[in-house]
Design a protein around this motif. Structure first.
Motif, PDB file in Angstrom:
ATOM      1  N   GLY A  63       0.802  -1.214   0.000  1.00 31.43           N
ATOM      2  CA  GLY A  63       0.000   0.000   0.000  1.00 31.43           C
ATOM      3  C   GLY A  63       0.835   1.264   0.000  1.00 31.43           C
ATOM      4  O   GLY A  63       0.309   2.364  -0.149  1.00 31.43           O
ATOM      5  N   ILE A  64       2.149   1.128   0.189  1.00 33.09           N
ATOM      6  CA  ILE A  64       3.083   2.258   0.133  1.00 33.09           C
ATOM      7  C   ILE A  64       4.336   1.817  -0.606  1.00 33.09           C
ATOM      8  O   ILE A  64       4.597   0.627  -0.764  1.00 33.09           O
ATOM      9  CB  ILE A  64       3.460   2.774   1.539  1.00 33.09           C
ATOM     10  N   GLU A  65       5.122   2.773  -1.062  1.00 32.47           N
ATOM     11  CA  GLU A  65       6.320   2.473  -1.836  1.00 32.47           C
ATOM     12  C   GLU A  65       7.395   1.830  -0.969  1.00 32.47           C
ATOM     13  O   GLU A  65       7.695   2.296   0.129  1.00 32.47           O
ATOM     14  CB  GLU A  65       6.866   3.757  -2.455  1.00 32.47           C
ATOM     15  N   TYR A  66       7.968   0.730  -1.465  1.00 27.51           N
ATOM     16  CA  TYR A  66       9.073   0.061  -0.770  1.00 27.51           C
ATOM     17  C   TYR A  66      10.378   0.709  -1.215  1.00 27.51           C
ATOM     18  O   TYR A  66      10.632   0.867  -2.400  1.00 27.51           O
ATOM     19  CB  TYR A  66       9.082  -1.429  -1.111  1.00 27.51           C
ATOM     20  N   SER A  67      11.216   1.093  -0.238  1.00 27.15           N
ATOM     21  CA  SER A  67      12.432   1.838  -0.577  1.00 27.15           C
ATOM     22  C   SER A  67      13.722   1.191  -0.105  1.00 27.15           C
ATOM     23  O   SER A  67      14.752   1.854  -0.028  1.00 27.15           O
ATOM     24  CB  SER A  67      12.340   3.259  -0.005  1.00 27.15           C
ATOM     25  N   GLY A  68      13.689  -0.110   0.231  1.00 30.01           N
ATOM     26  CA  GLY A  68      14.933  -0.820   0.499  1.00 30.01           C
ATOM     27  C   GLY A  68      15.160  -1.186   1.951  1.00 30.01           C
ATOM     28  O   GLY A  68      14.239  -1.269   2.758  1.00 30.01           O
ATOM     29  N   ILE A  69      16.446  -1.399   2.273  1.00 28.42           N
ATOM     30  CA  ILE A  69      16.845  -1.863   3.594  1.00 28.42           C
ATOM     31  C   ILE A  69      16.880  -0.710   4.595  1.00 28.42           C
ATOM     32  O   ILE A  69      17.366   0.378   4.280  1.00 28.42           O
ATOM     33  CB  ILE A  69      18.221  -2.550   3.527  1.00 28.42           C
ATOM     34  N   LEU A  70      16.419  -0.975   5.790  1.00 28.40           N
ATOM     35  CA  LEU A  70      16.393   0.043   6.846  1.00 28.40           C
ATOM     36  C   LEU A  70      17.752   0.205   7.516  1.00 28.40           C
ATOM     37  O   LEU A  70      18.107   1.297   7.965  1.00 28.40           O
ATOM     38  CB  LEU A  70      15.320  -0.341   7.878  1.00 28.40           C
ATOM     39  N   ASN A  71      18.506  -0.909   7.593  1.00 27.94           N
ATOM     40  CA  ASN A  71      19.724  -0.932   8.414  1.00 27.94           C
ATOM     41  C   ASN A  71      20.940  -0.336   7.711  1.00 27.94           C
ATOM     42  O   ASN A  71      21.954  -1.005   7.491  1.00 27.94           O
ATOM     43  CB  ASN A  71      20.004  -2.367   8.844  1.00 27.94           C
ATOM     44  N   THR A  73      22.690   3.987   6.812  1.00 30.17           N
ATOM     45  CA  THR A  73      22.572   5.406   7.175  1.00 30.17           C
ATOM     46  C   THR A  73      22.078   6.277   6.030  1.00 30.17           C
ATOM     47  O   THR A  73      22.201   7.499   6.084  1.00 30.17           O
ATOM     48  CB  THR A  73      23.926   5.933   7.684  1.00 30.17           C
ATOM     49  N   THR A  74      21.511   5.667   5.006  1.00 30.57           N
ATOM     50  CA  THR A  74      20.933   6.467   3.920  1.00 30.57           C
ATOM     51  C   THR A  74      19.635   7.115   4.401  1.00 30.57           C
ATOM     52  O   THR A  74      19.041   6.690   5.393  1.00 30.57           O
ATOM     53  CB  THR A  74      20.635   5.596   2.693  1.00 30.57           C
ATOM     54  N   ALA A  75      19.197   8.134   3.712  1.00 28.68           N
ATOM     55  CA  ALA A  75      18.000   8.873   4.122  1.00 28.68           C
ATOM     56  C   ALA A  75      16.760   7.996   3.996  1.00 28.68           C
ATOM     57  O   ALA A  75      16.552   7.332   2.985  1.00 28.68           O
ATOM     58  CB  ALA A  75      17.846  10.127   3.272  1.00 28.68           C
ATOM     59  N   LYS A  76      15.943   7.979   5.046  1.00 26.29           N
ATOM     60  CA  LYS A  76      14.664   7.283   5.038  1.00 26.29           C
ATOM     61  C   LYS A  76      13.565   8.345   4.964  1.00 26.29           C
ATOM     62  O   LYS A  76      13.573   9.314   5.719  1.00 26.29           O
ATOM     63  CB  LYS A  76      14.468   6.455   6.302  1.00 26.29           C
ATOM     64  N   VAL A  77      12.624   8.151   4.063  1.00 25.35           N
ATOM     65  CA  VAL A  77      11.602   9.159   3.790  1.00 25.35           C
ATOM     66  C   VAL A  77      10.271   8.760   4.422  1.00 25.35           C
ATOM     67  O   VAL A  77       9.827   7.617   4.275  1.00 25.35           O
ATOM     68  CB  VAL A  77      11.423   9.356   2.270  1.00 25.35           C
ATOM     69  N   ALA A  78       9.648   9.679   5.116  1.00 21.07           N
ATOM     70  CA  ALA A  78       8.354   9.419   5.745  1.00 21.07           C
ATOM     71  C   ALA A  78       7.325   8.969   4.709  1.00 21.07           C
ATOM     72  O   ALA A  78       7.248   9.529   3.623  1.00 21.07           O
ATOM     73  CB  ALA A  78       7.859  10.671   6.463  1.00 21.07           C
ATOM     74  N   TYR A  82      10.445   0.162   4.601  1.00 22.08           N
ATOM     75  CA  TYR A  82      11.829  -0.316   4.648  1.00 22.08           C
ATOM     76  C   TYR A  82      11.870  -1.658   5.379  1.00 22.08           C
ATOM     77  O   TYR A  82      11.115  -1.880   6.326  1.00 22.08           O
ATOM     78  CB  TYR A  82      12.728   0.689   5.367  1.00 22.08           C
ATOM     79  N   TYR A  83      12.766  -2.526   4.931  1.00 25.60           N
ATOM     80  CA  TYR A  83      12.902  -3.842   5.556  1.00 25.60           C
ATOM     81  C   TYR A  83      14.024  -3.826   6.575  1.00 25.60           C
ATOM     82  O   TYR A  83      15.141  -3.398   6.274  1.00 25.60           O
ATOM     83  CB  TYR A  83      13.185  -4.910   4.500  1.00 25.60           C
ATOM     84  N   LYS A  88      13.548  -8.761  10.988  1.00 28.18           N
ATOM     85  CA  LYS A  88      12.912  -9.565   9.940  1.00 28.18           C
ATOM     86  C   LYS A  88      11.488  -9.086   9.688  1.00 28.18           C
ATOM     87  O   LYS A  88      10.537  -9.851   9.596  1.00 28.18           O
ATOM     88  CB  LYS A  88      12.891 -11.053  10.304  1.00 28.18           C
ATOM     89  N   SER A  89      11.332  -7.756   9.566  1.00 26.71           N
ATOM     90  CA  SER A  89      10.003  -7.178   9.437  1.00 26.71           C
ATOM     91  C   SER A  89      10.078  -5.911   8.587  1.00 26.71           C
ATOM     92  O   SER A  89      11.141  -5.292   8.467  1.00 26.71           O
ATOM     93  CB  SER A  89       9.450  -6.849  10.828  1.00 26.71           C
ATOM     94  N   ILE A  90       8.949  -5.549   8.010  1.00 20.03           N
ATOM     95  CA  ILE A  90       8.857  -4.326   7.209  1.00 20.03           C
ATOM     96  C   ILE A  90       8.290  -3.210   8.079  1.00 20.03           C
ATOM     97  O   ILE A  90       7.322  -3.415   8.811  1.00 20.03           O
ATOM     98  CB  ILE A  90       7.993  -4.545   5.965  1.00 20.03           C
ATOM     99  N   PHE A  91       8.911  -2.032   7.977  1.00 18.29           N
ATOM    100  CA  PHE A  91       8.499  -0.891   8.779  1.00 18.29           C
ATOM    101  C   PHE A  91       8.144   0.288   7.878  1.00 18.29           C
ATOM    102  O   PHE A  91       8.770   0.499   6.835  1.00 18.29           O
ATOM    103  CB  PHE A  91       9.621  -0.455   9.716  1.00 18.29           C
ATOM    104  N   LYS A  92       7.153   1.046   8.306  1.00 14.75           N
ATOM    105  CA  LYS A  92       6.802   2.292   7.634  1.00 14.75           C
ATOM    106  C   LYS A  92       7.507   3.436   8.349  1.00 14.75           C
ATOM    107  O   LYS A  92       7.431   3.559   9.569  1.00 14.75           O
ATOM    108  CB  LYS A  92       5.290   2.513   7.664  1.00 14.75           C
ATOM    109  N   CYS A  93       8.193   4.258   7.580  1.00 17.41           N
ATOM    110  CA  CYS A  93       8.863   5.423   8.144  1.00 17.41           C
ATOM    111  C   CYS A  93       7.816   6.506   8.412  1.00 17.41           C
ATOM    112  O   CYS A  93       7.020   6.837   7.533  1.00 17.41           O
ATOM    113  CB  CYS A  93       9.939   5.933   7.186  1.00 17.41           C
TER     114      CYS A  93
END
Length: 215
Positions: A63-71, A73-78, A82-83, A88-93
């Motif tokens: 339901g939202i755009e997947y933007s890669g790995i969370l772990n 230091t690249t910018a995470k966008v609200a 991110y995985y 072992k879970s997907i999170f919404k920023c």
């Protein structure tokens, strides 16, 4: 090779041969390098067995755009997903950040298992001899009914509750449908008990009590 054959004259001259060699060189430059073709090679896109799922389908599923790995230091966008390899879970920023771990101040878990856990904890209903209870998150509600008979009138009665509250700062409300119950109060005396006190000289009382507090 058709280009080469067209270039070759019945009698190869120096110019014709050079042109042919040039075309051969160009064709070799376009060849596909050798590699191991795994089971997903050259299959059609689709959602059936034996087909390949397009990358865009993940975003449609979440339901939202997947933007890669969370772990990292690249910018995470609200608003993007991110995985987290640690959980072992997907999170919404929820807030722009560059942290590399799933901090609750910036991320909320949206994997199926996480959502199922939240749904299971949304509300729990129970009924026993002490009364009926309902839990929503950390809010506990008790509905209790006490049949009290006291020939001497005024009384104090300690009653156990069907829930154990976080502390004694919960609210106990008496039913005020009758004149008798208006002279009765309910106060906490423990994390799972209240004391009913009647000042009106009631010899017979049906006390309906609602208790609300954090558990």
């Amino acid at each position: 090779m058709k280009k080469i054959l067209k270039t070759l004259d019945p009698i190869l001259g120096k110019t014709a041969f050079s042109k042919a060699m040039q075309l051969i060189y160009e064709d070799f430059g376009k060849k596909e390098n050798s590699f191991v073709k795994n089971t997903a090679f050259n299959k059609n896109f689709g959602i059936s067995t034996g087909q390949i799922l397009e990358g865009a389908k993940l975003a449609e599923t979440l339901g939202i755009e997947y933007s890669g790995i969370l772990n990292n230091t690249t910018a995470k966008v609200a608003g993007k997903a991110y995985y987290c390899t640690a959980n072992k879970s997907i999170f919404k920023c929820t807030r722009n950040t560059s942290i590399n771990y799933a901090d609750a101040g910036y991320f909320v878990a949206i994997s199926n298992d996480d959502l199922l856990g939240k749904l299971e904890n949304l509300g729990k209903f129970n009924s026993d001899s002490k009364g009926t209870s309902f839990v929503i998150g950390d809010l506990g509600v008790c509905l209790c009914k006490y049949n009290i008979s006291n020939p001497n009138g005024q009384f104090q009665l300690d009653c156990d509750l069907p829930l154990v509250y976080k502390d004694t700062n919960f609210i106990a409300l008496m039913n005020s449908d009758s004149e008798v119950s208006r002279h009765t109060i309910a106060v906490p005396i423990g994390k799972n008990a209240i004391r009913l006190t009647n000042f009106g000289g009631a010899k017979q009382l049906i006390a309906n009590v609602i208790v609300l507090g954090r558990i």
